[in-house]
Scaffold this motif. Structure first.
Motif, PDB file in Angstrom:
ATOM      1  N   LYS A  90       0.837  -1.209   0.000  1.00  0.00           N
ATOM      2  CA  LYS A  90       0.000   0.000   0.000  1.00  0.00           C
ATOM      3  C   LYS A  90       0.870   1.257   0.000  1.00  0.00           C
ATOM      4  O   LYS A  90       0.546   2.243  -0.656  1.00  0.00           O
ATOM      5  CB  LYS A  90      -0.927   0.018   1.217  1.00  0.00           C
ATOM      6  CG  LYS A  90      -2.040  -0.997   1.153  1.00  0.00           C
ATOM      7  CD  LYS A  90      -2.903  -0.906   2.402  1.00  0.00           C
ATOM      8  CE  LYS A  90      -3.969  -1.975   2.396  1.00  0.00           C
ATOM      9  NZ  LYS A  90      -4.771  -1.955   3.637  1.00  0.00           N
ATOM     10  N   TYR A  93       2.194   1.865  -3.490  1.00  0.00           N
ATOM     11  CA  TYR A  93       1.200   2.525  -4.351  1.00  0.00           C
ATOM     12  C   TYR A  93       1.165   4.024  -4.077  1.00  0.00           C
ATOM     13  O   TYR A  93       1.122   4.834  -4.993  1.00  0.00           O
ATOM     14  CB  TYR A  93      -0.199   1.932  -4.132  1.00  0.00           C
ATOM     15  CG  TYR A  93      -0.367   0.517  -4.625  1.00  0.00           C
ATOM     16  CD1 TYR A  93       0.265   0.057  -5.776  1.00  0.00           C
ATOM     17  CD2 TYR A  93      -1.166  -0.385  -3.928  1.00  0.00           C
ATOM     18  CE1 TYR A  93       0.114  -1.242  -6.224  1.00  0.00           C
ATOM     19  CE2 TYR A  93      -1.331  -1.688  -4.365  1.00  0.00           C
ATOM     20  CZ  TYR A  93      -0.691  -2.109  -5.514  1.00  0.00           C
ATOM     21  OH  TYR A  93      -0.852  -3.402  -5.950  1.00  0.00           O
ATOM     22  N   ARG A  94       1.190   4.396  -2.809  1.00  0.00           N
ATOM     23  CA  ARG A  94       1.168   5.827  -2.446  1.00  0.00           C
ATOM     24  C   ARG A  94       2.432   6.525  -2.940  1.00  0.00           C
ATOM     25  O   ARG A  94       2.378   7.646  -3.428  1.00  0.00           O
ATOM     26  CB  ARG A  94       1.017   5.964  -0.921  1.00  0.00           C
ATOM     27  CG  ARG A  94       1.051   7.397  -0.442  1.00  0.00           C
ATOM     28  CD  ARG A  94      -0.206   8.166  -0.882  1.00  0.00           C
ATOM     29  NE  ARG A  94      -0.121   9.534  -0.414  1.00  0.00           N
ATOM     30  CZ  ARG A  94       0.232  10.579  -1.186  1.00  0.00           C
ATOM     31  NH1 ARG A  94       0.517  10.412  -2.459  1.00  0.00           N
ATOM     32  NH2 ARG A  94       0.285  11.783  -0.673  1.00  0.00           N
ATOM     33  N   GLU A  96       4.233   5.694  -5.552  1.00  0.00           N
ATOM     34  CA  GLU A  96       4.112   5.833  -7.011  1.00  0.00           C
ATOM     35  C   GLU A  96       3.195   6.992  -7.367  1.00  0.00           C
ATOM     36  O   GLU A  96       3.483   7.763  -8.286  1.00  0.00           O
ATOM     37  CB  GLU A  96       3.610   4.524  -7.627  1.00  0.00           C
ATOM     38  CG  GLU A  96       4.665   3.434  -7.615  1.00  0.00           C
ATOM     39  CD  GLU A  96       4.129   2.086  -8.089  1.00  0.00           C
ATOM     40  OE1 GLU A  96       3.008   2.026  -8.646  1.00  0.00           O
ATOM     41  OE2 GLU A  96       4.840   1.082  -7.883  1.00  0.00           O
ATOM     42  N   GLU A  97       2.083   7.140  -6.636  1.00  0.00           N
ATOM     43  CA  GLU A  97       1.152   8.248  -6.875  1.00  0.00           C
ATOM     44  C   GLU A  97       1.827   9.605  -6.689  1.00  0.00           C
ATOM     45  O   GLU A  97       1.560  10.543  -7.438  1.00  0.00           O
ATOM     46  CB  GLU A  97      -0.034   8.186  -5.902  1.00  0.00           C
ATOM     47  CG  GLU A  97      -1.031   7.116  -6.181  1.00  0.00           C
ATOM     48  CD  GLU A  97      -2.083   7.026  -5.087  1.00  0.00           C
ATOM     49  OE1 GLU A  97      -3.019   6.225  -5.263  1.00  0.00           O
ATOM     50  OE2 GLU A  97      -1.978   7.725  -4.066  1.00  0.00           O
TER      51      GLU A  97
END
Length: 167
Positions: A90, A93-94, A96-97
């Motif tokens: 998780k 993902y953050r 990468e964002e």
């Protein structure tokens, strides 16, 4: 770029004040990854880019902080909202964002660093209540164009572990 990263000081001002005094003018930024248990405007915390951990009550501290320092995007969070004790997925993902190349977090009180797809994920351990080892730790991160050096140090400023990563 040189950064000081600390986490999980749990109400103890002494350690983070000493670190701020020692590294003032020697690093580009000082980062606290949460569970300071201090208010956002506490003098001990003012030198730091700080986030809110699961033990922090001051809602003025952000859950996440994305900052650009010397052209590098740095993501700071405590980690509890991303389940870091189970997996870094998780948090990845953050990262990468936000386009982060450096991700700093705490929560587990366990030091560690790894490079995943060109992004450094680092937990400095705990400056007050370590788990998995006796030493209370913090980290220094030094980055150049092609390399990142990480030093984990004790509260007495002795190196306990070093790692280097290619970029």
């Amino acid at each position: 770029m040189k950064l000081l990263v600390v986490s999980d000081s749990h109400g103890s001002k002494k350690e983070i004040k000493e670190l701020a005094e020692k590294y003032k003018g020697k690093v580009n930024a000082m980062i606290h990854c949460g569970d300071s248990e201090l208010s956002a405007d506490d003098e001990a915390l003012t030198a730091y880019l700080a986030v809110r951990g699961n033990c922090d009550m001051d809602g003025r501290l952000p859950d996440d902080l994305a900052e650009e320092i010397n052209g590098n995007t740095i993501l700071v969070t405590h980690g509890h909202l991303y389940g870091i004790k189970m997996s870094l997925m998780k948090l990845r993902y953050r990262a990468e964002e936000s386009g982060a190349k450096f991700v700093f977090f705490g929560h587990s009180h366990t030091l560690g660093a790894e490079m995943v797809n060109g992004t450094l994920y680092l937990n400095p351990g705990s400056i007050l209540l370590p788990r998995g080892r006796q030493e209370r730790t913090y980290a220094l991160v030094e980055a150049s164009e092609d390399m990142v050096k990480v030093e984990f140090l004790t509260h007495d400023h002795e190196v306990v572990e070093e790692q280097e990563f290619s970029l």
